[in-house]
Design a protein around this motif. Structure first.
Motif, PDB file in Angstrom:
ATOM      1  N   UNK A  39       1.474  -9.313   8.157  1.00  0.00           N
ATOM      2  CA  UNK A  39       0.519  -8.152   9.370  1.00  0.00           C
ATOM      3  C   UNK A  39      -0.491  -7.385   7.974  1.00  0.00           C
ATOM      4  N   UNK A  40      -1.386  -6.681   8.566  1.00  0.00           N
ATOM      5  CA  UNK A  40      -2.075  -5.370   7.612  1.00  0.00           C
ATOM      6  C   UNK A  40      -1.305  -4.318   8.465  1.00  0.00           C
ATOM      7  N   UNK A  41      -1.152  -2.888   7.209  1.00  0.00           N
ATOM      8  CA  UNK A  41      -0.857  -1.930   7.687  1.00  0.00           C
ATOM      9  C   UNK A  41      -1.787  -0.638   6.706  1.00  0.00           C
ATOM     10  N   UNK A  55      -5.931   4.345   3.728  1.00  0.00           N
ATOM     11  CA  UNK A  55      -5.924   2.313   3.068  1.00  0.00           C
ATOM     12  C   UNK A  55      -5.768   1.501   3.857  1.00  0.00           C
ATOM     13  N   UNK A  56      -5.612   0.164   3.603  1.00  0.00           N
ATOM     14  CA  UNK A  56      -5.212  -0.199   4.140  1.00  0.00           C
ATOM     15  C   UNK A  56      -4.529  -1.855   2.672  1.00  0.00           C
ATOM     16  N   UNK A  57      -3.916  -2.314   3.690  1.00  0.00           N
ATOM     17  CA  UNK A  57      -2.886  -3.085   3.070  1.00  0.00           C
ATOM     18  C   UNK A  57      -2.184  -4.131   3.113  1.00  0.00           C
ATOM     19  N   UNK A  58      -2.172  -5.548   3.048  1.00  0.00           N
ATOM     20  CA  UNK A  58      -0.886  -6.191   3.154  1.00  0.00           C
ATOM     21  C   UNK A  58       0.505  -5.931   3.914  1.00  0.00           C
ATOM     22  N   UNK A  60       4.195  -7.978   4.418  1.00  0.00           N
ATOM     23  CA  UNK A  60       4.431  -8.664   5.161  1.00  0.00           C
ATOM     24  C   UNK A  60       5.977  -8.185   5.295  1.00  0.00           C
ATOM     25  N   UNK A  61       6.569  -9.677   6.396  1.00  0.00           N
ATOM     26  CA  UNK A  61       7.791  -8.977   7.353  1.00  0.00           C
ATOM     27  C   UNK A  61       8.466  -8.220   6.714  1.00  0.00           C
ATOM     28  N   UNK A  62       8.823  -7.253   7.984  1.00  0.00           N
ATOM     29  CA  UNK A  62       9.964  -6.353   6.400  1.00  0.00           C
ATOM     30  C   UNK A  62       9.783  -4.827   5.718  1.00  0.00           C
ATOM     31  N   UNK A  63       8.632  -4.916   5.671  1.00  0.00           N
ATOM     32  CA  UNK A  63       7.513  -3.442   4.499  1.00  0.00           C
ATOM     33  C   UNK A  63       7.156  -3.039   5.357  1.00  0.00           C
TER      34      UNK A  63
END
Length: 207
Positions: A39-41, A55-58, A60-63
């Protein structure tokens, strides 16, 4: 869970508008990562200060963080940092295609100065007064005041920087004026302390 119909061109959730073109662009980027569930965060560093950056970042599951707010949109999933929510109100994530491929933009007008009211966190209200009322008057002298910490006793630990630091008049004039202004605007505040005050050894950050 929040979704949008195919007829809608954008999603406005938690005060954030993520346009359809931005969703499509981000969906393509996520697919290229070849990570299931990615997803994106979206988060803001140093929110509520002149140094705030959105900020917009990748993600990953669990992050993601346990306190993140999850948006399940039509094309992507988005995690929003809880501490950034107030500063992300009225933010717009958009993608504008052009001959060079296009550009993703994030505009967050409240990142540096969020909307605050009587129910806003005390830190936000202190920063609002500092950056809307106090610091503009100090800018001409190269000075600036930052909130370093809010103690359990409701004391605001402030750092006097720029032209204020080392000024012989800080204790007599500036600190008194700043404390008076903050106490008038925020009655529940117990008072202020200077982070550079070496006479107070009760706090670890006084060095």
């Amino acid at each position: 869970m929040t979704t949008t119909s195919e007829k809608e061109t954008s999603v406005d959730t938690q005060g954030i508008d993520i346009t359809d073109s931005a969703q499509e662009y981000l969906a393509e980027l996520l697919e290229k990562q070849n990570v299931e569930g990615i997803a994106v965060r979206i988060f803001i560093t140093q929110p509520g200060t002149p140094y705030a950056e959105t900020c917009l970042a990748y993600c990953r599951p669990g992050e993601e963080e346990p306190t993140d707010v999850t948006l399940e949109l039509e094309k992507i999933n988005v995690f929003l940092d809880k501490n950034s929510l107030a500063f992300l109100e009225e933010a717009v994530v958009d993608f504008n295609a052009d001959r060079m491929g296009g550009q993703l933009t994030i505009k967050a007008p409240n990142a540096k100065m969020p909307k605050v009211n009587a129910n806003s966190p005390l830190e936000d209200r202190i920063n609002y007064v500092l950056y809307s009322e106090i610091n503009p008057g100090l800018a001409a002298h190269g000075g600036e005041i930052k909130l370093v910490e809010l103690t359990e006793e409701q004391y605001a630990i402030l750092a006097f920087g720029g032209g204020c630091q080392g000024c012989a008049a800080v204790d007599l004039t500036l600190k008194d004026g700043v404390e008076k202004t903050l106490m008038e605007r925020i009655p529940e505040l117990a008072g202020i302390r200077d982070v550079t005050d070496h006479s107070d050894t009760t706090n670890a950050y006084y060095r």
